[in-house]
Design a protein around this motif. Structure first.
Motif, PDB file in Angstrom:
ATOM      1  N   LYS A  87      -9.619  -2.162   4.473  1.00 14.93           N
ATOM      2  CA  LYS A  87     -10.079  -1.263   3.404  1.00 14.93           C
ATOM      3  C   LYS A  87     -10.081   0.199   3.832  1.00 14.93           C
ATOM      4  O   LYS A  87     -10.035   1.084   2.993  1.00 14.93           O
ATOM      5  CB  LYS A  87     -11.487  -1.663   2.963  1.00 14.93           C
ATOM      6  CG  LYS A  87     -11.552  -2.995   2.280  1.00 14.93           C
ATOM      7  CD  LYS A  87     -11.095  -2.839   0.875  1.00 14.93           C
ATOM      8  CE  LYS A  87     -11.424  -4.093   0.096  1.00 14.93           C
ATOM      9  NZ  LYS A  87     -10.960  -4.047  -1.234  1.00 14.93           N
ATOM     10  N   ALA A  88     -10.145   0.459   5.135  1.00 20.47           N
ATOM     11  CA  ALA A  88     -10.213   1.830   5.620  1.00 20.47           C
ATOM     12  C   ALA A  88      -8.877   2.555   5.509  1.00 20.47           C
ATOM     13  O   ALA A  88      -8.835   3.770   5.415  1.00 20.47           O
ATOM     14  CB  ALA A  88     -10.690   1.854   7.067  1.00 20.47           C
ATOM     15  N   SER A  89      -7.780   1.822   5.507  1.00 19.37           N
ATOM     16  CA  SER A  89      -6.471   2.481   5.436  1.00 19.37           C
ATOM     17  C   SER A  89      -5.814   2.179   4.105  1.00 19.37           C
ATOM     18  O   SER A  89      -5.860   1.064   3.608  1.00 19.37           O
ATOM     19  CB  SER A  89      -5.577   2.025   6.581  1.00 19.37           C
ATOM     20  OG  SER A  89      -5.306   0.652   6.470  1.00 19.37           O
ATOM     21  N   GLU A  90      -5.221   3.202   3.530  1.00 23.10           N
ATOM     22  CA  GLU A  90      -4.543   3.025   2.259  1.00 23.10           C
ATOM     23  C   GLU A  90      -3.170   2.419   2.502  1.00 23.10           C
ATOM     24  O   GLU A  90      -2.497   2.743   3.477  1.00 23.10           O
ATOM     25  CB  GLU A  90      -4.387   4.373   1.558  1.00 23.10           C
ATOM     26  CG  GLU A  90      -5.703   4.909   1.073  1.00 23.10           C
ATOM     27  CD  GLU A  90      -5.515   5.825  -0.120  1.00 23.10           C
ATOM     28  OE1 GLU A  90      -4.450   5.796  -0.753  1.00 23.10           O
ATOM     29  OE2 GLU A  90      -6.448   6.572  -0.400  1.00 23.10           O
ATOM     30  N   PRO A  91      -2.728   1.528   1.589  1.00 24.31           N
ATOM     31  CA  PRO A  91      -1.387   0.961   1.727  1.00 24.31           C
ATOM     32  C   PRO A  91      -0.333   2.072   1.682  1.00 24.31           C
ATOM     33  O   PRO A  91      -0.442   3.007   0.889  1.00 24.31           O
ATOM     34  CB  PRO A  91      -1.263   0.042   0.510  1.00 24.31           C
ATOM     35  CG  PRO A  91      -2.672  -0.226   0.093  1.00 24.31           C
ATOM     36  CD  PRO A  91      -3.457   0.997   0.470  1.00 24.31           C
ATOM     37  N   GLN A  92       0.626   1.966   2.544  1.00 23.17           N
ATOM     38  CA  GLN A  92       1.678   2.966   2.632  1.00 23.17           C
ATOM     39  C   GLN A  92       2.850   2.593   1.719  1.00 23.17           C
ATOM     40  O   GLN A  92       3.141   1.427   1.519  1.00 23.17           O
ATOM     41  CB  GLN A  92       2.186   3.066   4.076  1.00 23.17           C
ATOM     42  CG  GLN A  92       1.112   3.453   5.066  1.00 23.17           C
ATOM     43  CD  GLN A  92       0.589   4.852   4.828  1.00 23.17           C
ATOM     44  OE1 GLN A  92       1.362   5.787   4.684  1.00 23.17           O
ATOM     45  NE2 GLN A  92      -0.725   4.991   4.783  1.00 23.17           N
ATOM     46  N   THR A  93       3.485   3.604   1.184  1.00 22.54           N
ATOM     47  CA  THR A  93       4.721   3.369   0.441  1.00 22.54           C
ATOM     48  C   THR A  93       5.851   3.959   1.259  1.00 22.54           C
ATOM     49  O   THR A  93       5.730   5.039   1.813  1.00 22.54           O
ATOM     50  CB  THR A  93       4.682   4.008  -0.956  1.00 22.54           C
ATOM     51  OG1 THR A  93       4.435   5.405  -0.827  1.00 22.54           O
ATOM     52  CG2 THR A  93       3.597   3.389  -1.816  1.00 22.54           C
ATOM     53  N   GLY A  94       6.923   3.219   1.352  1.00 21.20           N
ATOM     54  CA  GLY A  94       8.047   3.671   2.154  1.00 21.20           C
ATOM     55  C   GLY A  94       9.354   3.250   1.538  1.00 21.20           C
ATOM     56  O   GLY A  94       9.484   3.119   0.319  1.00 21.20           O
ATOM     57  N   PHE A  95      10.321   2.996   2.394  1.00 25.41           N
ATOM     58  CA  PHE A  95      11.658   2.632   1.928  1.00 25.41           C
ATOM     59  C   PHE A  95      11.632   1.380   1.062  1.00 25.41           C
ATOM     60  O   PHE A  95      12.308   1.305   0.047  1.00 25.41           O
ATOM     61  CB  PHE A  95      12.599   2.433   3.121  1.00 25.41           C
ATOM     62  CG  PHE A  95      13.968   1.997   2.716  1.00 25.41           C
ATOM     63  CD1 PHE A  95      14.847   2.891   2.127  1.00 25.41           C
ATOM     64  CD2 PHE A  95      14.376   0.677   2.886  1.00 25.41           C
ATOM     65  CE1 PHE A  95      16.113   2.492   1.732  1.00 25.41           C
ATOM     66  CE2 PHE A  95      15.633   0.275   2.494  1.00 25.41           C
ATOM     67  CZ  PHE A  95      16.499   1.182   1.919  1.00 25.41           C
ATOM     68  N   GLY A  96      10.850   0.383   1.452  1.00 25.37           N
ATOM     69  CA  GLY A  96      10.768  -0.856   0.684  1.00 25.37           C
ATOM     70  C   GLY A  96      10.276  -0.632  -0.732  1.00 25.37           C
ATOM     71  O   GLY A  96      10.780  -1.227  -1.689  1.00 25.37           O
ATOM     72  N   SER A  97       9.294   0.256  -0.891  1.00 26.07           N
ATOM     73  CA  SER A  97       8.783   0.579  -2.228  1.00 26.07           C
ATOM     74  C   SER A  97       9.853   1.264  -3.073  1.00 26.07           C
ATOM     75  O   SER A  97       9.983   0.990  -4.264  1.00 26.07           O
ATOM     76  CB  SER A  97       7.550   1.476  -2.133  1.00 26.07           C
ATOM     77  OG  SER A  97       6.489   0.777  -1.540  1.00 26.07           O
TER      78      SER A  97
END
Length: 136
Positions: A87-97
């Motif tokens: 919960k402390a880290s936000e999901p990252q968006t990258g190449f896959g997104s």
């Protein structure tokens, strides 16, 4: 080819599939070869992320993939259960997104929504049936 065949082919390389931790339900929908590539890219990306960070990164995790149709749309509901989300880290968006965005919106003429739950991600994707199948 059908979606069930295509999805089984994608998932058979993941041990979780043979362990029955990836469950696919819904109608078996025909898919033409041109549409198979973007569908395969989306679900390979989701399964790979689930192995690295999500529900399949632990032995208790599982995934349900429900298919349904309504009018001229096909809905895919990917839901992970049993992931340990930080919960402390936000999901990252990258190449896959970006890959999913391109495949769903441009190649399959659809939209998707991603929701983060306490135990994993849910992705609901609606695509045009006409983009999956050749006109009859």
């Amino acid at each position: 080819m059908t979606l069930a065949t295509l999805l089984a082919t994608i998932f058979e390389t993941y041990p979780a599939f043979s362990e029955r931790r990836i469950a696919i339900s819904g109608p078996d929908i025909a898919v033409e070869s041109r549409a198979a590539t973007p569908v395969a890219l989306v679900f390979h990306e989701l399964a790979t992320n689930a192995m690295k960070y999500g529900a399949l990164s632990n032995p208790e995790g599982r995934i349900s993939l429900d298919l349904s149709t309504e009018d001229e749309m096909v809905r895919f509901r990917w839901r992970e259960h049993g992931a340990h989300i930080d919960k402390a880290s936000e999901p990252q968006t990258g190449f896959g997104s970006r890959l999913i965005e391109l495949a769903v919106k441009q190649q399959l003429g659809g939209n998707y929504e991603r929701t983060w739950h306490d135990d994993g991600v849910e992705l609901v994707m609606d695509v045009r049936k006409s983009r999956l199948q050749e006109p009859s």
